[in-house]
Design a protein around this motif. Structure first.
Motif, mmCIF file in Angstrom:
data_model
loop_
_atom_site.group_PDB
_atom_site.id
_atom_site.type_symbol
_atom_site.label_atom_id
_atom_site.label_comp_id
_atom_site.label_asym_id
_atom_site.label_seq_id
_atom_site.Cartn_x
_atom_site.Cartn_y
_atom_site.Cartn_z
ATOM 1 N N TRP A 254 25.006 11.067 -20.189
ATOM 2 C CA TRP A 254 24.377 11.514 -19.182
ATOM 3 C C TRP A 254 24.557 10.878 -17.900
ATOM 4 O O TRP A 254 24.598 11.487 -16.799
ATOM 5 C CB TRP A 254 22.838 11.715 -19.646
ATOM 6 C CG TRP A 254 22.370 12.423 -20.695
ATOM 7 C CD1 TRP A 254 21.758 11.779 -21.903
ATOM 8 C CD2 TRP A 254 22.262 13.627 -20.630
ATOM 9 N NE1 TRP A 254 21.498 12.543 -22.657
ATOM 10 C CE2 TRP A 254 21.585 14.215 -22.008
ATOM 11 C CE3 TRP A 254 22.895 14.668 -20.091
ATOM 12 C CZ2 TRP A 254 21.797 15.191 -22.558
ATOM 13 C CZ3 TRP A 254 22.655 15.916 -20.418
ATOM 14 C CH2 TRP A 254 22.312 16.530 -21.876
ATOM 15 N N CYS B 125 25.726 12.948 -14.819
ATOM 16 C CA CYS B 125 24.649 13.277 -13.734
ATOM 17 C C CYS B 125 24.999 12.420 -12.547
ATOM 18 O O CYS B 125 24.211 12.215 -11.652
ATOM 19 C CB CYS B 125 23.216 13.169 -14.311
ATOM 20 S SG CYS B 125 22.833 14.241 -15.422
ATOM 21 N N ALA C 103 17.829 14.980 -14.082
ATOM 22 C CA ALA C 103 18.633 14.223 -14.012
ATOM 23 C C ALA C 103 18.350 12.656 -14.172
ATOM 24 O O ALA C 103 19.010 11.743 -14.878
ATOM 25 C CB ALA C 103 19.832 14.484 -13.005
ATOM 26 N N GLU D 54 20.199 20.770 -24.440
ATOM 27 C CA GLU D 54 21.547 20.685 -24.373
ATOM 28 C C GLU D 54 22.249 21.647 -25.000
ATOM 29 O O GLU D 54 22.189 21.634 -26.260
ATOM 30 C CB GLU D 54 22.027 19.157 -24.703
ATOM 31 C CG GLU D 54 23.519 18.943 -24.493
ATOM 32 C CD GLU D 54 23.946 17.533 -25.087
ATOM 33 O OE1 GLU D 54 25.029 17.121 -24.794
ATOM 34 O OE2 GLU D 54 23.272 16.888 -25.530
ATOM 35 N N LEU E 99 17.266 11.942 -17.614
ATOM 36 C CA LEU E 99 18.486 12.017 -18.425
ATOM 37 C C LEU E 99 19.104 10.551 -18.297
ATOM 38 O O LEU E 99 19.261 10.079 -19.616
ATOM 39 C CB LEU E 99 19.281 13.252 -18.327
ATOM 40 C CG LEU E 99 18.644 14.638 -18.682
ATOM 41 C CD1 LEU E 99 19.564 15.789 -18.194
ATOM 42 C CD2 LEU E 99 18.405 14.760 -19.997
#
Length: 220
Positions: A159, A163, A148, A107, A151
């Motif tokens: 997240w 996402c 995603a 990240e 996450l």
């Protein structure tokens, strides 16, 4: 040479001198108005196991004071992500968010930089994920769907907020059920514990969840 001629010549020289100063000043001002570059430079971020990334930044004061940042691989041959930050450049933290035998993700700012086993690093700016999915998925967005899901399984609101919209529009039922809970204010003890030090509040994630679900209904 009489006094009259001396005065005329002096006036002409003064006029030319002042005109030159005005011309140079106007050119400088115009260049600043059209470009506005304040600072430009590079920064190296180091990850784990020898991973390195190069950040190139350009700070401008026109039309707004902001900095454009491009994340590249160490060779500077591959652009991985691009975004803007308000104000001057600052060196970001680089955080490992996934590290398995087959996948490593970092990240950096609002970007996820990832590499699957045997492949080069790629990147996606998750703050742009809504517009990406509206463009019928580009290749990176399609590939990012599985990442995603990993996450958001962390149950961290950053997240889910980053996402969630992408996964809902991709038809993921798990995130849809989670957002439906949040939209009516239902939070588990795990939700609250994981996110107790999060900058995103319950009210923030609830409002976000409602908006994503409403957008899905409108698009359907």
């Amino acid at each position: 040479m009489n006094a009259k001629k001396i005065i005329i010549i002096s006036l002409i020289i003064s006029f030319l001198f002042v005109s030159g100063i005005i011309f140079v000043a106007s050119i400088t001002a115009f260049e600043g108005w059209t470009d506005g570059t304040v600072k430009e430079g590079d920064c190296i971020l180091k990850g784990i196991q020898g991973d390195e990334f190069s950040l190139h930044f350009v700070t401008k004061n026109f039309p707004d004071y902001q900095t454009s940042v491009t994340i590249m691989d160490a060779s500077k041959k591959e652009n991985l992500s691009f975004f803007h930050i308000e104000g001057d450049f600052y060196e970001p933290k680089i955080e490992v968010v996934i590290d398995t035998q087959d996948l490593r993700c970092y990240e950096i700012y609002d970007s996820v930089i990832y590499r699957k086993k045997g492949e080069k690093f790629k990147g996606i700016n998750i703050s742009l994920q809504t517009s990406l999915i509206d463009l019928e998925y580009n290749n990176i967005t399609k590939e990012f769907i599985d990442i995603a899901k990993i996450l958001v399984a962390k149950n961290e609101w950053k997240w889910i907020k980053g996402c969630g919209s992408l996964l809902v529009r991709a038809g993921d039922e798990n995130i849809k059920k989670t957002l439906e809970r949040y939209a009516i204010g239902q939070f588990t003890n795990e939700d609250l514990e994981v996110n107790k030090n999060n900058d995103i509040t319950k009210e923030d994630i609830q409002a976000y969840s409602k908006q994503v679900l409403e957008d899905k209904i409108e698009k359907n």
